[in-house]
Motif scaffolding. Structure first.
Motif, short mmCIF file in Angstrom:
data_model
loop_
_atom_site.label_atom_id
_atom_site.label_comp_id
_atom_site.label_asym_id
_atom_site.label_seq_id
_atom_site.Cartn_x
_atom_site.Cartn_y
_atom_site.Cartn_z
N ILE A 208 47.73 37.81 36.93
CA ILE A 208 48.21 37.76 35.53
C ILE A 208 46.87 37.08 34.89
N THR A 209 46.45 37.82 33.77
CA THR A 209 45.30 37.33 33.24
C THR A 209 45.95 36.81 31.66
N ASP A 210 46.98 37.16 31.17
CA ASP A 210 47.52 36.59 29.97
C ASP A 210 49.20 36.67 29.83
N ALA A 211 49.77 35.77 29.55
CA ALA A 211 51.21 35.52 29.63
C ALA A 211 51.85 34.86 28.49
N LYS A 212 52.87 35.40 27.78
CA LYS A 212 53.61 34.89 26.88
C LYS A 212 54.89 35.10 26.96
N ARG A 224 57.94 29.47 21.93
CA ARG A 224 57.28 29.93 23.19
C ARG A 224 57.15 28.64 24.16
N LEU A 225 57.19 29.16 25.55
CA LEU A 225 57.14 28.16 26.70
C LEU A 225 55.61 28.16 27.06
N SER A 226 55.03 27.24 26.34
CA SER A 226 53.49 27.33 26.58
C SER A 226 53.18 26.89 27.98
N ASP A 227 54.08 25.75 28.48
CA ASP A 227 53.53 25.09 29.85
C ASP A 227 53.58 26.24 30.95
N ALA A 228 54.78 27.06 30.77
CA ALA A 228 55.10 27.99 31.82
C ALA A 228 54.03 29.09 31.71
N GLU A 229 53.75 29.27 30.66
CA GLU A 229 52.63 30.54 30.13
C GLU A 229 51.15 30.27 30.75
N TYR A 231 50.82 27.80 33.20
CA TYR A 231 51.23 27.98 34.86
C TYR A 231 50.94 29.39 35.52
N VAL A 232 51.37 30.30 34.89
CA VAL A 232 51.31 31.85 35.71
C VAL A 232 50.10 32.34 35.71
N GLU A 241 54.35 30.40 42.93
CA GLU A 241 55.64 29.52 43.42
C GLU A 241 56.64 29.36 42.40
N TRP A 242 57.42 30.19 42.93
CA TRP A 242 58.82 30.63 41.99
C TRP A 242 59.72 29.43 41.63
#
Length: 294
Positions: A208-212, A224-229, A231-232, A241-242
């Motif tokens: 994963i190179t970018d996530a939103k 937006r879930l910035s911390d989760a973005e 992390y991945v 780590e699911w």
């Protein structure tokens, strides 16, 4: 001044023909109206009717869906049903079309507008637009300006809001993105969401190179879930780590309880939905890459 006016149940309605007329018609307590589907629901629920409505249905600058140099422009008065069928949206912002199919019933989608869904501040289109980095184009009576949707949501409603003219979605020049949108409600259709979630990722060589990611629905403030973005990023199907991600999402936003659903259930549902969809996206890409090596 060119306008259509009518009086109905002590509510006056003006329909200006151009942007220049809109704010000259404004009175204290005036309200903009497009499809009117949300206002109708509010009135049926006992909320008072405004004494003056300004209809946008004759304003050409609020119409149309077209690809421009750097973004996809969607007029605020574009019908939800048009957003589902439009080829530009299907090609450039398919997740928005998916979100619009989940809004209310067909009769509402044939009348309701994208701008109205956004201006409700809780519309199911908003999480999809957040992961598309959508920008909102407003007219304040003197000039126009553009503000990121995420910034507009955080700022909160104005007492006398400006007129939403269009939604602008930047056209990505990066690698191919994959996305998901999912809404769960208490029944199959025409219901407020328990939670709506959206995600959009870009990958290179399985990483994963970018996530939103975003949540909304019901009475949530979409976000937006910035911390989760963060992390991945740089993780793959095998290195993710699911359980860590699921816990991060569950505790990463505020929800609420009502007589039907608890705060805890909503947060767990959002976490499970996003993790499951992200896993499926990564697994699908992994299978494609594996097949390509044969």
């Amino acid at each position: 001044m060119m306008k259509n006016s009518l009086q109905n149940d002590d509510t006056a309605v003006d329909a200006p023909a151009g942007l220049g007329e809109v704010f000259s018609l404004r009175q204290e307590g005036s309200m903009f109206i497009a499809g009117g589907t949300l206002l109708q629901l509010n009135w049926e629920a006992g909320q008072p009717k405004p004494h003056h409505l300004i209809s946008s249905h004759r304003l050409e600058s609020l119409q149309g869906i077209e690809e421009e140099a750097y973004f996809l422009r969607i007029g605020a008065s574009a019908l939800l049903s048009d957003c589902i069928l439009d080829l530009n949206i299907q090609k450039r912002a398919k997740i928005l079309a998916e979100a619009c199919t989940k809004i209310a019933a067909p009769a509402v989608r044939n009348r309701g507008t994208l701008g109205g869904n956004i201006c409700s501040r809780v519309g199911d289109s908003i999480p999809a637009l957040l992961v598309l980095d959508a920008q909102l184009h407003f007219f304040n009576g003197v000039s126009t300006y553009v503000v990121p949707l995420s910034q507009w949501i955080k700022a909160g409603p104005l007492t006398e809001p400006d007129l939403l003219v269009s939604v602008n979605i930047p056209l990505s020049t990066e690698s191919r993105s994959i996305s998901f949108f999912q809404k769960i409600g208490r029944r199959e259709s025409f219901t407020a969401a328990i939670i709506s979630s959206a995600g959009r990722i870009e990958m290179e060589n399985g990483v994963i190179t970018d996530a939103k990611m975003a949540i909304g629905g019901g009475a949530h403030q979409p976000q937006r879930l910035s911390d989760a973005e963060s992390y991945v990023l740089q993780k793959s199907l095998k290195t993710m780590e699911w359980q860590v991600l699921r816990s991060m999402i569950e505790h990463g936003f505020h929800s609420y309880s009502d007589p039907f659903v608890t705060d805890s259930y909503r947060r767990k549902a959002a976490a499970n939905i996003i993790v499951a969809n992200l896993y499926n996206l990564l697994n699908s890409e992994y299978v494609k890459e594996d097949e390509g090596c044969d």
